[in-house]
Scaffold this motif. Structure first.
Motif, mmCIF file in Angstrom:
data_model
loop_
_atom_site.group_PDB
_atom_site.id
_atom_site.type_symbol
_atom_site.label_atom_id
_atom_site.label_comp_id
_atom_site.label_asym_id
_atom_site.label_seq_id
_atom_site.Cartn_x
_atom_site.Cartn_y
_atom_site.Cartn_z
ATOM 1 N N TYR A 178 22.192 -62.319 -51.700
ATOM 2 C CA TYR A 178 23.591 -61.873 -51.631
ATOM 3 C C TYR A 178 24.445 -62.787 -52.489
ATOM 4 N N LEU A 179 25.274 -62.190 -53.338
ATOM 5 C CA LEU A 179 26.185 -62.954 -54.193
ATOM 6 C C LEU A 179 27.538 -62.259 -54.205
ATOM 7 N N LEU A 180 28.569 -62.966 -53.741
ATOM 8 C CA LEU A 180 29.940 -62.466 -53.744
ATOM 9 C C LEU A 180 30.719 -63.182 -54.834
ATOM 10 N N LEU A 181 31.358 -62.405 -55.707
ATOM 11 C CA LEU A 181 32.214 -62.943 -56.762
ATOM 12 C C LEU A 181 33.599 -62.333 -56.587
ATOM 13 N N SER A 182 34.606 -63.187 -56.376
ATOM 14 C CA SER A 182 35.945 -62.676 -56.102
ATOM 15 C C SER A 182 36.994 -63.559 -56.777
ATOM 16 N N ASP A 183 38.008 -62.905 -57.369
ATOM 17 C CA ASP A 183 39.143 -63.601 -57.955
ATOM 18 C C ASP A 183 38.683 -64.682 -58.935
ATOM 19 N N LEU A 184 37.935 -64.245 -59.944
ATOM 20 C CA LEU A 184 37.435 -65.155 -60.979
ATOM 21 C C LEU A 184 37.958 -64.667 -62.333
ATOM 22 N N PRO A 185 39.135 -65.129 -62.731
ATOM 23 C CA PRO A 185 39.742 -64.633 -63.974
ATOM 24 C C PRO A 185 38.940 -64.967 -65.225
ATOM 25 N N GLY A 186 38.028 -65.911 -65.134
ATOM 26 C CA GLY A 186 37.219 -66.275 -66.288
ATOM 27 C C GLY A 186 36.099 -65.301 -66.591
ATOM 28 N N ILE A 187 35.834 -64.379 -65.673
ATOM 29 C CA ILE A 187 34.799 -63.364 -65.898
ATOM 30 C C ILE A 187 35.349 -62.293 -66.829
ATOM 31 N N ARG A 188 34.667 -62.059 -67.960
ATOM 32 C CA ARG A 188 35.168 -61.135 -68.973
ATOM 33 C C ARG A 188 34.354 -59.855 -69.093
ATOM 34 N N ASP A 189 33.072 -59.924 -68.739
ATOM 35 C CA ASP A 189 32.199 -58.763 -68.966
ATOM 36 C C ASP A 189 31.420 -58.457 -67.692
ATOM 37 N N LYS A 190 32.076 -57.718 -66.794
ATOM 38 C CA LYS A 190 31.446 -57.413 -65.509
ATOM 39 C C LYS A 190 30.188 -56.573 -65.686
ATOM 40 N N GLU A 191 30.217 -55.635 -66.606
ATOM 41 C CA GLU A 191 29.078 -54.747 -66.784
ATOM 42 C C GLU A 191 27.836 -55.532 -67.217
ATOM 43 N N ASN A 192 28.016 -56.459 -68.125
ATOM 44 C CA ASN A 192 26.899 -57.289 -68.572
ATOM 45 C C ASN A 192 26.373 -58.154 -67.441
ATOM 46 N N LEU A 193 27.282 -58.635 -66.618
ATOM 47 C CA LEU A 193 26.911 -59.464 -65.477
ATOM 48 C C LEU A 193 26.050 -58.669 -64.497
ATOM 49 N N VAL A 194 26.509 -57.459 -64.183
ATOM 50 C CA VAL A 194 25.755 -56.599 -63.262
ATOM 51 C C VAL A 194 24.367 -56.306 -63.802
ATOM 52 N N GLN A 195 24.277 -55.987 -65.088
ATOM 53 C CA GLN A 195 22.988 -55.661 -65.690
ATOM 54 C C GLN A 195 22.054 -56.864 -65.704
ATOM 55 N N ALA A 196 22.608 -58.040 -65.970
ATOM 56 C CA ALA A 196 21.798 -59.254 -66.012
ATOM 57 C C ALA A 196 21.159 -59.541 -64.654
ATOM 58 N N PHE A 197 21.932 -59.396 -63.595
ATOM 59 C CA PHE A 197 21.382 -59.652 -62.255
ATOM 60 C C PHE A 197 20.454 -58.528 -61.804
ATOM 61 N N LYS A 198 20.759 -57.303 -62.212
ATOM 62 C CA LYS A 198 19.888 -56.185 -61.847
ATOM 63 C C LYS A 198 18.502 -56.376 -62.458
ATOM 64 N N THR A 199 18.469 -56.941 -63.653
ATOM 65 C CA THR A 199 17.192 -57.184 -64.323
ATOM 66 C C THR A 199 16.458 -58.385 -63.726
ATOM 67 N N ALA A 200 17.185 -59.472 -63.500
ATOM 68 C CA ALA A 200 16.550 -60.708 -63.039
ATOM 69 C C ALA A 200 16.278 -60.709 -61.542
ATOM 70 N N LEU A 201 17.210 -60.134 -60.749
ATOM 71 C CA LEU A 201 17.086 -60.144 -59.286
ATOM 72 C C LEU A 201 17.350 -58.738 -58.752
ATOM 73 N N PRO A 202 16.396 -57.838 -58.887
ATOM 74 C CA PRO A 202 16.628 -56.431 -58.527
ATOM 75 C C PRO A 202 16.978 -56.197 -57.058
ATOM 76 N N SER A 203 16.590 -57.112 -56.179
ATOM 77 C CA SER A 203 16.891 -56.926 -54.756
ATOM 78 C C SER A 203 18.202 -57.591 -54.342
ATOM 79 N N LEU A 204 18.913 -58.188 -55.281
ATOM 80 C CA LEU A 204 20.163 -58.886 -54.971
ATOM 81 C C LEU A 204 21.272 -57.901 -54.624
ATOM 82 N N GLU A 205 22.013 -58.199 -53.553
ATOM 83 C CA GLU A 205 23.242 -57.469 -53.239
ATOM 84 C C GLU A 205 24.394 -58.200 -53.929
#
Length: 211
Positions: A178-205
């Motif tokens: 489980y990974l919660l990311l909230s109120d992080l203005p430094g994050i610029r590319d959410k889609e890339n972030l989601v894809q990166a974790f989906k590939t590396a940790l497919p069971s991650l919420e």
């Protein structure tokens, strides 16, 4: 010459009392001089005492570091959070193992992260409003072999110096569920972030609350 055990305990208790009083003063208005002072003081709080780690073990030494910086810890088999530096439990050094860390509003810095190297039982870390947490800190967390084996949950909230680079480094925590990311203005590319974790940790919420 080193301090005798009783002298060392007194020094630690006094330091804990002083640190709590100083944390209360942080609510005062900041000037350039006060920012410089608090930056210096927080660096002192984060300094790693390798002799202390050897003497009392990594969990006790890390507990002292975290509480000194305003964080809390919870030990395996206990529901109560430890938030008072001077009330840390005593007893056999191997009895109390850190299971969870809540660093909300704390002053932990990357220079103190060597305290975490020997922790083998940490399952959850919450970083909320941690002004000194940067990408290098998260990269360091991801590189710690013990955390790669034990970490299950992580929350990163309102840490303004964190960017995509630091978050992506957490994919090395291979047991993360489980990974919660909230109120992080430094994050610029959410889609890339989601894809990166989906590939590396497919069971991650992965829960995102980002603008």
């Amino acid at each position: 010459m080193g301090l005798a055990p009783s002298g060392r305990r007194y020094q630690i208790m006094l330091f804990g009392k002083i640190s709590r009083q100083l944390c209360g003063l942080k609510k005062l208005p900041w000037s350039y001089e006060s920012r410089y002072f608090w930056g210096w003081l927080n660096a002192v709080f984060n300094k790693v005492d390798y002799e202390r780690i050897r003497d009392v073990g990594p969990d006790r030494a890390a507990s002292e570091w975290l509480l000194r910086c305003g964080a809390m810890v919870r030990y395996h088999g206990q529901e109560r959070w430890q938030n008072n530096y001077n009330n840390l439990p005593t007893g056999p050094l191997n009895k109390y193992k850190i299971q969870a860390i809540d660093a909300t509003d704390s002053c932990i810095m990357g220079i103190g992260f060597d305290h975490m190297e020997g922790l083998q039982h940490v399952e959850k870390i919450r970083l909320c409003k941690c002004h000194y947490i940067e990408d290098d800190c998260l990269e360091r967390l991801g590189q710690l072999e013990n955390l790669q084996k034990s970490m299950l949950e992580m929350e990163i909230i309102s840490c303004g110096n964190v960017t995509d680079r630091g978050i992506i480094a957490l994919h090395h925590l291979r047991k993360l569920k489980y990974l919660l990311l909230s109120d992080l203005p430094g994050i610029r590319d959410k889609e890339n972030l989601v894809q990166a974790f989906k590939t590396a940790l497919p069971s991650l919420e992965l829960k995102l609350d980002l603008k």
